[in-house]
Enzyme design. Structure first.
Site, PDB file in Angstrom:
ATOM      1  N   LEU A 156       0.833  -1.197   0.000  1.00 47.17           N
ATOM      2  CA  LEU A 156       0.000   0.000   0.000  1.00 47.17           C
ATOM      3  C   LEU A 156       0.871   1.252   0.000  1.00 47.17           C
ATOM      4  CD1 LEU A 156      -2.905   1.122   0.084  1.00 47.17           C
ATOM      5  CD2 LEU A 156      -2.586   1.353   2.552  1.00 47.17           C
ATOM      6  N   TYR A 157       2.012   1.199   0.670  1.00 49.47           N
ATOM      7  CA  TYR A 157       2.944   2.332   0.645  1.00 49.47           C
ATOM      8  C   TYR A 157       3.276   2.689  -0.799  1.00 49.47           C
ATOM      9  CZ  TYR A 157       7.448   4.720   0.717  1.00 49.47           C
ATOM     10  OH  TYR A 157       8.471   5.610   0.495  1.00 49.47           O
ATOM     11  N   ALA A 158       3.674   1.688  -1.582  1.00 49.52           N
ATOM     12  CA  ALA A 158       4.005   1.932  -2.992  1.00 49.52           C
ATOM     13  C   ALA A 158       2.797   2.448  -3.759  1.00 49.52           C
ATOM     14  CB  ALA A 158       4.534   0.650  -3.626  1.00 49.52           C
ATOM     15  N   THR A 160       0.250   4.207  -2.615  1.00 47.64           N
ATOM     16  CA  THR A 160      -0.048   5.605  -2.301  1.00 47.64           C
ATOM     17  C   THR A 160       0.950   6.542  -2.967  1.00 47.64           C
ATOM     18  OG1 THR A 160       1.225   5.554  -0.221  1.00 47.64           O
ATOM     19  CG2 THR A 160      -1.142   5.065  -0.090  1.00 47.64           C
ATOM     20  N   LYS A 161       2.199   6.119  -3.046  1.00 50.07           N
ATOM     21  CA  LYS A 161       3.205   6.963  -3.706  1.00 50.07           C
ATOM     22  C   LYS A 161       2.947   7.042  -5.209  1.00 50.07           C
ATOM     23  CE  LYS A 161       5.995   8.630  -0.599  1.00 50.07           C
ATOM     24  NZ  LYS A 161       6.167  10.077  -0.461  1.00 50.07           N
TER      25      LYS A 161
END
Length: 336
Positions: A156-158, A160-161
């Site tokens: 999810l980090y990737a 969102t980025k």
């Protein structure tokens, strides 16, 4: 230091990358407004110590606000009147995004939306924002280049980025804001984050505890030294996207928008990186070999050709030097 006339707003100024970027800007004579909410994701004392150092520069001022608080953030922005904005504030960490996904939506999506809205209503010469090598996700063709597809994020980090890059492109197209999104590759060095591997490894080895080595050590990373990264960011502030692409450019055909890798271009096996740490510490690590973690990738490698085309500069610090510098800082800061 005499003022160079530049007014730069930096979000996430108390963070690892924000601190070093602000330092370099201040050393060059810019007026810098740091914006940070001093979140408790990791040791706030470390953030306060970085900010104390920045406060020694007369050109530095601080707004203790969250970028998610549109009113407070907007008031700080309009009072300062930046000509350049470097947006580094984010909820970081691949693994934490599995356990606390909501915090990534708030900081990364909503916070970035507020940055874009402020740049829309209070135009700046150049808006630069942090993305990540994690957007390359399941890509396996190395080195990663800015024109590759980024539609297969593994965390999810990737995601969102990657979403912030798409949001930025739409705003750049609609409102003409020149934007550069830079994709970082495994940044490390003095004043680093306690949740990052080098910091955790160093602490564990000095305390006589084993270190967790994922994918049984079969990992390769493009480790990028923090000074090289900050230098690249500051140089990119002057590479304002226009209409004329350079060779290998990611410049959008419909907006003054591009993405740029900032990586060392020297992929290093994880076990070699750990070996450099063992040399710097003068002791061998006890290793706990584990399988690959969810959301992780086995290898990264950056092409820094576009960065070099735009700035005449590319990171080049070997991990053996950067790791030694980190250990020297860690021992000095923590008295270990």
């Amino acid at each position: 230091m005499a003022s160079n006339g530049k007014r730069v707003l930096v979000t996430g100024s108390a963070g690892f990358i924000g601190f070093h970027t602000c330092s370099k800007l201040l050393q060059q004579g810019a007026a810098v407004l740091g914006v940070d909410n001093f979140s408790a994701y990791y040791d706030v004392g470390l953030k306060e110590a970085r900010t104390d150092i920045l406060g020694n520069h007369e050109g530095f001022s601080l707004a203790r606000v969250s970028i998610e608080d549109a009113d407070a953030f907007g008031a700080a922005w309009t009072a300062f009147r930046p000509d350049t904005v470097i947006h580094l504030a984010a909820q970081a960490g691949v693994r934490y995004s599995i356990d606390a996904p909501r915090s990534y939506i708030g900081a990364n999506i909503i916070g970035t939306h507020n940055v874009l809205e402020l740049a829309r209503h209070h135009p700046v010469r150049h808006l630069l924002a942090a993305s990540t090598s994690s957007v390359y996700g399941a890509n396996t063709e190395m080195p990663f280049t800015e024109t590759q597809r980024t539609q297969t994020p593994l965390s999810l980090y990737a995601a969102t980025k990657g979403a912030t890059e798409l949001m930025g492109h739409s705003y750049s197209h609609l409102f003409g804001t020149p934007m550069t999104f830079f994709r970082f590759f495994t940044v490390y060095g003095p004043w680093g984050r306690p949740d990052m591997a080098l910091f955790k490894f160093t602490k564990a080895i000095l305390e006589g505890r084993p270190i967790d080595v994922y994918n049984n050590g079969n990992m390769v990373r493009d480790f990028t030294y923090i000074d090289d990264l900050a230098e690249s960011i500051v140089r990119l502030t002057e590479a304002v996207p226009g209409r004329e692409p350079v060779e290998g450019d990611s410049l959008s055909p419909v907006a003054p928008f591009r993405s740029v890798n900032i990586g060392n271009g020297q992929p290093t096996p994880l076990m070699e990186y750990i070996g450099a740490l063992e040399v710097a510490l003068g002791r061998e690590a006890m290793k706990n070999f584990l399988p690959m973690q969810q959301g992780d990738v086995p290898a990264t490698e950056a092409s820094s050709a576009l960065l070099q085309q735009l700035t005449g500069y590319a990171p080049n610090t070997p991990p053996s030097v950067g790791v030694s510098n980190f250990v020297n800082w860690y021992r000095d800061h923590y008295g270990s």
